[in-house]
Structures are given as structure tokens and as C-alpha cells.
Design a protein around this motif. Structure first.
Motif, PDB file in Angstrom:
ATOM      1  N   LEU A 223       1.283  -0.991  -0.036  1.00  0.00           N
ATOM      2  CA  LEU A 223      -0.297   0.011  -0.289  1.00  0.00           C
ATOM      3  C   LEU A 223       0.700   1.064  -0.273  1.00  0.00           C
ATOM      4  N   GLY A 224       0.810   1.903  -0.764  1.00  0.00           N
ATOM      5  CA  GLY A 224       1.570   3.512  -1.041  1.00  0.00           C
ATOM      6  C   GLY A 224       0.059   4.930  -1.317  1.00  0.00           C
ATOM      7  N   GLY A 225       0.682   5.461  -1.732  1.00  0.00           N
ATOM      8  CA  GLY A 225       0.393   6.630  -1.566  1.00  0.00           C
ATOM      9  C   GLY A 225       0.240   7.426  -0.548  1.00  0.00           C
ATOM     10  N   ASP A 230      -4.495   4.434   5.908  1.00  0.00           N
ATOM     11  CA  ASP A 230      -5.881   4.700   6.598  1.00  0.00           C
ATOM     12  C   ASP A 230      -6.779   3.635   5.753  1.00  0.00           C
ATOM     13  N   PHE A 231      -5.806   2.006   5.139  1.00  0.00           N
ATOM     14  CA  PHE A 231      -6.477   1.167   4.381  1.00  0.00           C
ATOM     15  C   PHE A 231      -5.470   0.495   5.054  1.00  0.00           C
ATOM     16  N   PRO A 255     -10.323   5.523   8.391  1.00  0.00           N
ATOM     17  CA  PRO A 255      -9.338   7.277   8.107  1.00  0.00           C
ATOM     18  C   PRO A 255      -9.023   7.517   8.951  1.00  0.00           C
ATOM     19  N   GLY A 256      -7.623   8.316   9.471  1.00  0.00           N
ATOM     20  CA  GLY A 256      -6.870   9.782  10.253  1.00  0.00           C
ATOM     21  C   GLY A 256      -7.621  10.151  10.179  1.00  0.00           C
ATOM     22  N   MET A 282      -9.869   5.133  -2.959  1.00  0.00           N
ATOM     23  CA  MET A 282     -10.562   6.683  -1.999  1.00  0.00           C
ATOM     24  C   MET A 282     -11.315   6.181  -1.072  1.00  0.00           C
ATOM     25  N   GLY A 283     -11.446   7.613  -0.337  1.00  0.00           N
ATOM     26  CA  GLY A 283     -12.649   7.157   0.753  1.00  0.00           C
ATOM     27  C   GLY A 283     -12.699   8.616   1.027  1.00  0.00           C
ATOM     28  N   THR A 284     -13.257   9.371   1.550  1.00  0.00           N
ATOM     29  CA  THR A 284     -14.094  10.035   2.178  1.00  0.00           C
ATOM     30  C   THR A 284     -14.113  10.450   3.882  1.00  0.00           C
TER      31      THR A 284
END
Length: 844
Positions: A223-225, A230-231, A255-256, A282-284
Motif C-alpha cells: 500500500l502506497g500513496g 488509512d486502509f 480514516p485518520g 479512495m474514501g472520504t
């Protein structure tokens, strides 16, 4: 065996058969069998047994032209060998052509190979196997033709069409799904919204192997980005996925922080074209519910700290109330601590909204502006609430107390009342006019009303006219226009006063001084800076021979006035009239219109048509208002002299030859020719014969006389040439000229004890001119060669001759003069410069 024998045998066979059937007693069965045996032998000799080829594979016959399909084989790999068997079904030996026995041809012949059978000659009933292998060189359908040549009489070239398909090497092919929906590499998966501090649902991702070989995964996946933490990633259980199988893993969004959260999932495998399979995550993250205050007017937001301007309002009046709306854009109810307040409620009175505003709802209140005096004023609007970051919400309210105010401009330049002047500049009297657009602006903040069309007054008011304005009512911030035109009727300055009436309280009437200058054109003509006034001046050309032309004289037409000058003569701008108008040629000016200070030129050339005084008048029609200069006239004059060869003071008998080609050859004076007939044709005297005395003595010239010679000659070669004039016998030369290989005219003055030489370039195959003038009194000789003049003084000893005779002689030691001679003039005196010029003007 011929046809008759074949027919006889067939009849015998039929007869024997009949005999047998009828049991004829004349023939017993033994004789019939002997006959059939003989007949059979004859038939075998007539129809010998034939070769008959056949090919089988896998127990199936493949006739010539048949097709054998090898099916699918991996590109570059050989198929299992296929055994084909060649059979001889005939009665004689089958002979195969080869090796190779099986020959491949067609589009993909290289993809098919065959072994050779063990034997190439097959006895009746024998067979020979051979193998064929298919090795596809590329993907897709591959074709070839296998040909076996033999001595089979009707299948000498036995062909079988071979076909097969090249298929790719087995490879794995990764694919990722969520709930049966494919997510290609580079695509995005959205986890939706999760409130801060909470976790979303675990989402199961499935890795499929859609390829033809096992898929190997590199674990753990990465996992990067921007927000990888958060995932949360769990799985997959195995790093190997069989063909057609799958493995799963889960991702959970935790999410943090609030807002959009992003990460990049990378799945590394041995898929040859998707080794790094990427999915954007992606998430909000939504915040904890809170109220959020916002204030709008209509659809325009007014953030806390912004300014709302009411603009201008007439002092003592109230503007229409302005409605503001308090919105709750948050996720919890908004509670106002008190009604909105203003710091200047006397000029900005407010109404009160409700104090509790539910989520997504709003409350209105109004503000009215009532200025108490002119000038700017303001009030600070304050709204108190439980919004966590905008608990004190402020808007600065501004406005101005106004009255109307007039301003007048031309082309953006203001002209204040009573202190400014607008000038129309210079305008042609009775011809032109100048207009200006005046703009009346209402720079105040209240409507301005004009009291009708502006007026002009003053000494020159009649030269100024005013147009009606576009409107009498001018809203604040707007304007209207009207025009003023100046049309001068007299030369000089004209003045007037422009008056504008309105309801401006302190600038009515509004006045602007106007002026303009009436101007006229003024023509003048000069020559080299010397003016030639109209009607009182003249120009005299120098004397020139009839049939020749003077140098051109350039006159300049000037416009010394302030208005445009037009040369309106037709069809010529500059015209020639008078007694001898045809003697004077005019080149017209380049333009017929001259602005103030501009000029143009025309030229005049004098070409007398007769001897004596010649006069004419140059006339220039124009628009100068002065009648003495419209039209403008200049007298011109000149004197025509006699044509060249006849100077005014020439002595009788000195004009000798003129071969101009227009008349018969003219000869005056005594001309004695040696050697028979004169050597000239209808146009020219030709000096082409070599002889010391081509032409004899012409006219005697006394010792010490001045002389002038003028000659036209046309050399046609650069060989040495020479002709002599004015010799004292054969022993002494006076004047000679030659044209040599240097392409030069050489003129000599010589008595063998003293020589002077003058050289100028000659032009071959064209006419050249030579004029020699000897003045014995001054002991000078002047020579004109092709228009170039040279003069020198010679030795006094030259004046020692006791006699002189004029002759034309050729004294060259080689060839004579090569060319033509025309227009030969000999004078027994030295001509004046003017007479020489007249002679030169008549030469070619």
C-alpha cells in the motif's frame, strides 16, 4: 492393334458367350475356353495394367486436393509427427520423384516438414510411410501445399492441402474483481464516507487467473500513496493462483483525518503485461456534526469580514430594504446568541431573524440605508452564534449620501465649466467642416436632467452648429452625447461660447469656450528655390537647334496655405498654351492633391519646331481662392537655332556630306573623286577600300586658318583602323583618328615633329561622334568624343605650314577603316561652343 481387330475380338467374345448359352453342338466347351484364352492374351496386350497412387493418414484416404488439419500447436513448437502412407493400388510399379518425395509450397511452406519414405519404387499393392510435422512460425492460421510427384498417369502431381493454427505460449493473466465487477489496473475503488474515528466495512477483493498458466503473486502486497495507513489489508492466503482459479483479500477504510483520503494498492505478479497491477483506493472522512453559519444576499455569499455596499442614495431618502439570509450549512442546529446588531443603526436599521436555525434551513433579516448627509458612511453588522469557528460573524455595510453632478468630455478629456476651451483647429473656408462629439456625464449618484439642446453664443456663433443630445434624462453613472460642428465662412479665428443648462445644483449653466481657424490653400511655383509669381514671371530656355531638345527644367508646385490644394485641371493638371505650345513638352505632376506644406514637381522641355523666338504659357488650374493664382500662369520662351551643319556664321561651301538616310546624298563645294565612282551607298559613305587616295582634295584652307571637323562613324571591328583629315600633302598629317584593338578612339594632332594624343573609349557596332576644333590664334585643340570634351595647347611649331588642303585619306599600313561614316561636316573656322552644341545635337 487397330480398331477393326478390337471390334473383331469383341464380336468373338459375344459369339462365344452366345454359343455357351445355346449349347451349340458345333463347339464344345474346351474349344470355347481355348478361344477365350487367346482373346484374353490379346486384350492384356491391348490394355496393360496401370499405376494408381493413393495416400492415407490415420486410416483415412486423402485424395489429391484433400485437406489435412494439424489443429492448434504452440507457436515455435513442433507438433507430434503425422504418418502419411503412399500406396500403389495399380498393376505396375509406382515410381516416386525425389528425394525429397514430399515437396512443400504455399504461404507458410516453412512451417511444415516431411521425412522421405524408405523406398521410392512401390510394386503393385506395396506402400511406403513418411512423417509430416507442423511447427507454426507465427500465430493464427498457417497453410501449405504438399506435392508428391510420381509416374501415375492421371495423378502425376498428388497434392494435399496442409493447415494448422499457431497459438501463443501459455501465460498467466491477472484480473481483480469486487462483487463480480472488474477493476482494471489503474482504476479506482471508492470506499465512500466514514465518520472520523470509525471504520468502514471490510471489502473483499478477488484475484482471478484468466490466463493459460498458473499465476504467481509476490506477497505481501503493498500500500502506497498519500494515506496508506488509512486502509487495512488482510490476505490473500496463497501466492499461487491456478488457471481459472482465484484468491481473495480484504481492505478496510479506517480514516485518520477528515476529507478525501487516498492510497495506491500494488499487486506484483508474473503476469507478463500486468506485472504491477495497481488500484487507486479512495474514501472520504466526514467530521463530527457541527453547525456552520453562512450569510447570503440572493445567490451571493458574504463571508465573515466581507463588505456590502449600498451604493449612493439621495440624502434624506431611504433605499429599498436589502434582505440578507443566515444559512446553516453544518450538520448540527445553529443557535444565534442574539439578533444581528449594527454599529450605526440610525442610517442602517435592521429587522430580527429567528434564533434557532435547523440543519439545512435559513432565516432572513433586512437592512435599510437612509443617508443623513453627503459622503460615505458605514455600519458593522455583527451576528453571534455557536458556530465553532465563526462564532462572531461580521459584514461591513457601506453607502454614500449623494446628489447629481455634471461633467462634459470630448474623447475622454474633461472640459470644466467656465475655465476650458475646445479648439477645432484649422478648417478650410467654405469647403470643409470639423465636428466634435461632446459627452455629458452624470458623475453624481442621482439622475441628472438637461434643460433642452445646448446653445452657442458670441461673435462667431454663426460658424458653429449644435445637434440635439441623445437624451435629456441622464441616470447616475450614465451619459448622453451631442455634436458641435465648425464650418468657417471667413479666413481667420472664429470664437463662440457653448452653454449647457441642467438641474445640477452648482454647475448650471455649464459653459465651454469654442474656437477654430478658417484656412485656405496658397499655391506657389519655384525653380531651384527661385519663386516664379503667377502672371508676372517667365522662364527663358537656352538657344537650341531646331529638331533637338533642351535639358528638362523641373518646376516645384508648393502649397504654402493651411488647407489642401487641388490641381483641378483636366485632362492635364499642367497645361501648355500660346503661340508655340507645341515646342514645349510637360511631364505632369505625380499627384493632384497637396496638403499644407506639401509639394510636387513637373518638368518642361524645349524642342523648337522652327528657327527664331518661340513662346508659350504654362497654366496650372487649382483651388487657391486668390483669383490671381487660380489659374497660375508662367510664360516660357526659347530661341530655335538652325540645324547642325549650318551654324549661323558658317562659310559657304563648308557643309560637305550628309548621309542621314532620309534624303539623297547632298554635296556642295568642289568634290574631286579619284579612282572612278564615289564609294558610298544610299545611306552611308563607306571607307572600306585600301588606297592612299580614296577621296581627293575637297576645299583648300589657307595657312593659319582655324578649322572644325564633325563626323559620325560606325566601327564594326576592333582591327587597326585609321582615317586622316586636313593633310598638307602626303608627308605631313594635321589631324587623324583611329579605332584600334583596344576599343578606343585615338585622336592625334601631329606634324611629325610634335604629336599630341587624346584617347576615349569607342563603342563598336554603334554610332560614335567626334568633333575636333582647332583655334590657331590660341594654339588649342578641343575634342568632343561621344559627348566627353578634352582640350590641350599644342606647340607653336605646328603653325609652320605654308599651305593646307582638306582631304579624306587612308594612310594605314594594313586594312582601311572598317565601318560606316555619315554626317561629315568640315568648317574653315573654329565654331563657337553653342554652334558645336547645335552640331552635336544633330548627330546620331
Amino acid at each position: 492393334m487397330n480398331k477393326q481387330k478390337i471390334a473383331s475380338l469383341i464380336i468373338i467374345v459375344l459369339a462365344l458367350t452366345g454359343f455357351q448359352c445355346e449349347q451349340n453342338s458345333l463347339y464344345d466347351n474346351s474349344k470355347r475356353d481355348d478361344l477365350l484364352s487367346v482373346l484374353s492374351s490379346d486384350l492384356e496386350s491391348l490394355f496393360p495394367a496401370e499405376v494408381d497412387i493413393n495416400i492415407r493418414a490415420g486410416g483415412i484416404d486423402f485424395p489429391s486436393g484433400g485437406v489435412y488439419d494439424f489443429g492448434y500447436v504452440i507457436e515455435g513448437n513442433p507438433s507430434p509427427p503425422v504418418t502419411f502412407t503412399i500406396e500403389n493400388l495399380g498393376g505396375t510399379d509406382l515410381i516416386l520423384t525425389g528425394p525429397p518425395v514430399a515437396v512443400m509450397s504455399g504461404l507458410n511452406a516453412a512451417d511444415f516438414s516431411a521425412t522421405d519414405p524408405a523406398v521410392t519404387t512401390l510394386t503393385p499393392g506395396a506402400s511406403a510411410p513418411f512423417d509430416v510435422t507442423f511447427t507454426p512460425g507465427a500465430l493464427g492460421v498457417r497453410r501449405a501445399i504438399m506435392t508428391i510427384a510420381s509416374n501415375d498417369p492421371d495423378e502425376a502431381l498428388y497434392t494435399i492441402n496442409l493447415t494448422g493454427n499457431g497459438e501463443p505460449v501459455p501465460v498467466p493473466d491477472i484480473n481483480v474483481q469486487v462483487a463480480l465487477v472488474d477493476y482494471a489496473s489503474g482504476s479506482m475503488y471508492d470506499f465512500g464516507s466514514v465518520m472520523l474515528g470509525n471504520s468502514g466495512l471490510a471489502i473483499t477483493f478477488t484475484i482471478e487467473n484468466l490466463g493459460t498458466a498458473p499465476l504467481s503473486l509476490t506477497l505481501p502486497m503493498s500500500l502506497g500513496g498519500l494515506n496508506p495507513t488509512d486502509f487495512i489489508l488482510i490476505g490473500p492466503a496463497s501466492n499461487s493462483v491456478a488457471v481459472g482459479a482465484s484468491e481473495t483479500f480484504t481492505l478496510t477504510f479506517t480514516p485518520g483525518d477528515t476529507g478525501a483520503r487516498e492510497a495506491l494498492l500494488t499487486i506484483v505478479s508474473d503476469d507478463p503485461d500486468e506485472a504491477n497491477y495497481e488500484i487507486n483506493l479512495m474514501g472520504t472522512c466526514t467530521p463530527v456534526p457541527v453547525p456552520e453559519i453562512n450569510v447570503v444576499r440572493g445567490v451571493i455569499n458574504y463571508p465573515s469580514g466581507s463588505v456590502y455596499s449600498f451604493g449612493g442614495c439621495l440624502v434624506g431618502t431611504s433605499m429599498a430594504p436589502v434582505t440578507f439570509t443566515i444559512e446553516n450549512l453544518g450538520s448540527a442546529p445553529l443557535n444565534l446568541s442574539a439578533a444581528p446588531t449594527g454599529s450605526n443603526n440610525t442610517e442602517f436599521p435592521l429587522t430580527n431573524p429567528g434564533l434557532v436555525i435547523p440543519v439545512g434551513s435559513s432565516e432572513d433579516f433586512t437592512v435599510t440605508f437612509t443617508p443623513a448627509a453627503t459622503g460615505s458612511t458605514s455600519s458593522l453588522l455583527t451576528i453571534l452564534s455557536d458556530d465553532p469557528d465563526e462564532g462572531t460573524y461580521t459584514i461591513d455595510l457601506t453607502g454614500s449620501g449623494i446628489e447629481m453632478d455634471i461633467d462634459v468630455q470630448v474623447s475622454g478629456v474633461s472640459y470644466p465649466s467656465g475655465t476650458s476651451t475646445y479648439s477645432f483647429g484649422s478648417v478650410a473656408v467654405n469647403i470643409g467642416s470639423a465636428g466634435a462629439t461632446f459627452e455629458v456625464l452624470n458623475t453624481g449618484l442621482y439622475n441628472l436632467t438637461l434643460s433642452g439642446t445646448p446653445t452657442v453664443s458670441g461673435a462667431g456663433a454663426a460658424q458653429f452648429s449644435v445637434g440635439a443630445p441623445g437624451a435629456l434624462l441622464i441616470p447616475y453613472g450614465s451619459s448622453t452625447t451631442f455634436s458641435v460642428t465648425y464650418t468657417p465662412t471667413v479666413e481667420g479665428v472664429g470664437t463662440a461660447t457653448l452653454t449647457i443648462l441642467s438641474d445640477d445644483p452648482d454647475e448650471s449653466p455649464y459653459t465651454i469656450d469654442l474656437n477654430g481657424t478658417g484656412v485656405v490653400p496658397d499655391i506657389n511655383v519655384n525653380l531651384s528655390g527661385v519663386n516664379y509669381p503667377s502672371g508676372t514671371s517667365g522662364y527663358d530656355f537656352p538657344e537650341i537647334a531646331v529638331g533637338t531638345s533642351s535639358p528638362t527644367v523641373t518646376f516645384t508646385i508648393e502649397n504654402l496655405g493651411g488647407a489642401d490644394l487641388t490641381l483641378d485641371g483636366s485632362p492635364d493638371m499642367v497645361q501648355v498654351g500660346g503661340a508655340n505650345a507645341g515646342d514645349f513638352a510637360v511631364t505632369q505632376p505625380g499627384t493632384n492633391s497637396l496638403g499644407s506644406g506639401a509639394s510636387t514637381t513637373f518638368t518642361v522641355e524645349f524642342s523648337p519646331l522652327a528657327v527664331g523666338s518661340r513662346t508659350a504659357t504654362i497654366t496650372i488650374p487649382n483651388t487657391d481662392p486668390d483669383s490671381s493664382e487660380a489659374p497660375y500662369t508662367i510664360d516660357v520662351a526659347g530661341i530655335g537655332l538652325p540645324t547642325a551643319g549650318f551654324p549661323t556664321a558658317s562659310l559657304v561651301g563648308m557643309y560637305l556630306l550628309d548621309g542621314d538616310g532620309t534624303d539623297a546624298m547632298s554635296i556642295s563645294g568642289d568634290l574631286n573623286l579619284f579612282n572612278g565612282s564615289p564609294l558610298f551607298n544610299a545611306d552611308h559613305l563607306e571607307m572600306t577600300a585600301y588606297n592612299d587616295d580614296v577621296m581627293g582634295s575637297l576645299v583648300g584652307i589657307s595657312n593659319g586658318d582655324d578649322v572644325t571637323i564633325a563626323i559620325n562613324f560606325y566601327p564594326t571591328s576592333t582591327a587597326f583602323m585609321e582615317s586622316n583629315f586636313f593633310t598638307a600633302g602626303y608627308g605631313t598629317r594635321w589631324i587623324s583618328f583611329n579605332v584600334s584593338g583596344t576599343n578606343a578612339i585615338t585622336v592625334n594632332l601631329s606634324n611629325y615633329t610634335y604629336a599630341n594624343t587624346f584617347t576615349e573609349p569607342a563603342v563598336l557596332s554603334q554610332w560614335n561622334t567626334l568633333v575636333c576644333r582647332i583655334n590657331m590664334a590660341t594654339l588649342t585643340m578641343t575634342v568632343w568624343t561621344n559627348g566627353v570634351v578634352e582640350q590641350w595647347v599644342f606647340d607653336p611649331a605646328f603653325n609652320s605650314f605654308t599651305e593646307a588642303t582638306v582631304s579624306i585619306q587612308n594612310h594605314s599600313s594594313g586594312a582601311g577603316f572598317i565601318g560606316l561614316i555619315d554626317n561629315l561636316f568640315i568648317y574653315n573656322r573654329a565654331l563657337s561652343d553653342a554652334e558645336v552644341a547645335a552640331v552635336l545635337g544633330a548627330m546620331r
